[in-house]
Write a protein that holds these residues in place. Sequence first.
Motif, PDB file in Angstrom:
ATOM      1  N   UNK A 206       0.844  -1.205   0.000  1.00  0.00           N
ATOM      2  CA  UNK A 206       0.000   0.000   0.000  1.00  0.00           C
ATOM      3  C   UNK A 206       0.875   1.249   0.000  1.00  0.00           C
ATOM      4  N   UNK A 207       0.549   2.184  -0.904  1.00  0.00           N
ATOM      5  CA  UNK A 207       1.280   3.435  -0.979  1.00  0.00           C
ATOM      6  C   UNK A 207       0.734   4.455   0.022  1.00  0.00           C
ATOM      7  N   UNK A 208       1.649   5.136   0.704  1.00  0.00           N
ATOM      8  CA  UNK A 208       1.258   6.239   1.581  1.00  0.00           C
ATOM      9  C   UNK A 208       1.081   7.508   0.746  1.00  0.00           C
ATOM     10  N   UNK A 209       0.191   8.404   1.129  1.00  0.00           N
ATOM     11  CA  UNK A 209      -0.797   8.205   2.200  1.00  0.00           C
ATOM     12  C   UNK A 209      -1.952   7.343   1.696  1.00  0.00           C
ATOM     13  N   UNK A 210      -2.330   6.333   2.455  1.00  0.00           N
ATOM     14  CA  UNK A 210      -3.414   5.464   1.986  1.00  0.00           C
ATOM     15  C   UNK A 210      -4.770   6.086   2.310  1.00  0.00           C
ATOM     16  N   UNK A 211      -5.753   5.701   1.532  1.00  0.00           N
ATOM     17  CA  UNK A 211      -7.091   6.274   1.663  1.00  0.00           C
ATOM     18  C   UNK A 211      -7.810   5.692   2.876  1.00  0.00           C
ATOM     19  N   UNK A 212      -8.845   6.417   3.334  1.00  0.00           N
ATOM     20  CA  UNK A 212      -9.666   5.933   4.444  1.00  0.00           C
ATOM     21  C   UNK A 212     -10.262   4.577   4.096  1.00  0.00           C
ATOM     22  N   UNK A 213     -10.103   3.653   4.990  1.00  0.00           N
ATOM     23  CA  UNK A 213     -10.706   2.326   4.787  1.00  0.00           C
ATOM     24  C   UNK A 213      -9.839   1.372   3.978  1.00  0.00           C
ATOM     25  N   UNK A 214      -8.763   1.888   3.357  1.00  0.00           N
ATOM     26  CA  UNK A 214      -7.942   1.029   2.498  1.00  0.00           C
ATOM     27  C   UNK A 214      -7.203  -0.036   3.303  1.00  0.00           C
ATOM     28  N   UNK A 215      -6.603   0.376   4.419  1.00  0.00           N
ATOM     29  CA  UNK A 215      -5.871  -0.585   5.241  1.00  0.00           C
ATOM     30  C   UNK A 215      -6.842  -1.579   5.881  1.00  0.00           C
TER      31      UNK A 215
END
Length: 252
Positions: free
Chosen positions: A103-112
């Motif tokens: 996952x690339x930072x900054x990750x979106x809300x809910x992505x993690x």
Amino acid sequence: MLSVLIVDDEKLVRTGIVMGIDWASLGCAVVAEASDGQEGYDAATKYNPDLIICDIRMPKMDGIEMVSKLRKDGNNAYTVFLTAYSDFAYAQKAIKLGASDYILKPFKDGELEATVIKIRDQIDKDYTSKTELRKSSILNDDNVKKDSVSKYVSDALYYIEKNYGNTNISVKLISDSLGLSESHLSHMFKKETDYTINAYITRYRIRAAIDMLRSGKYKVYEVAEKVGYKDITYFSSTFKKITGTSPSDYAN
């Protein structure tokens, strides 16, 4: 509940992951956090987490090196790599280490959270598959065919088949009934079946226990008694060791 280790040298990011996600609702618990790869390696060795969420670029030891070292130690925890660098070379290294996601930072809300849910479901699926495989192995593992072994081993197999429920069954009891020495019978049995006599008795008992539990006619303690175990705790631990699940869970 899955145990999770968070490794990131950026304190705000690390705190945001630890505190900003409702881990309990995901069926997870954060067991440790670390600020660099060396700390992460030490924490993973100590806590043996199910899932590691790890930054790639860190001081002392980067995430790729940390996970690579853990893999060499035999640690196969599911891993999600985090990075602010959209460099495909990193993704390739992560994939080679068996990373579950990247996952690339900054990750979106809910992505993690979505990634964790996907991994949790995969872990549950893997566990179920392994448990079913163990059960299937016990149930479908053909009994040693009596016509493919010598007469004495065939007679020993028959004796076990008829007396496995006897709590006192032993190599001596079987060898005495056949008029052989324990050592001679044990040697013949292992050579012709690839099992020790005691190991075969245990497998035969657990196979019989599985059939009884499947029928739904008996309680766990009744099954334990019927297959020759006086101690239900010992029966349960033996059953779980071979099948991957407890007899009560199997019955349910």
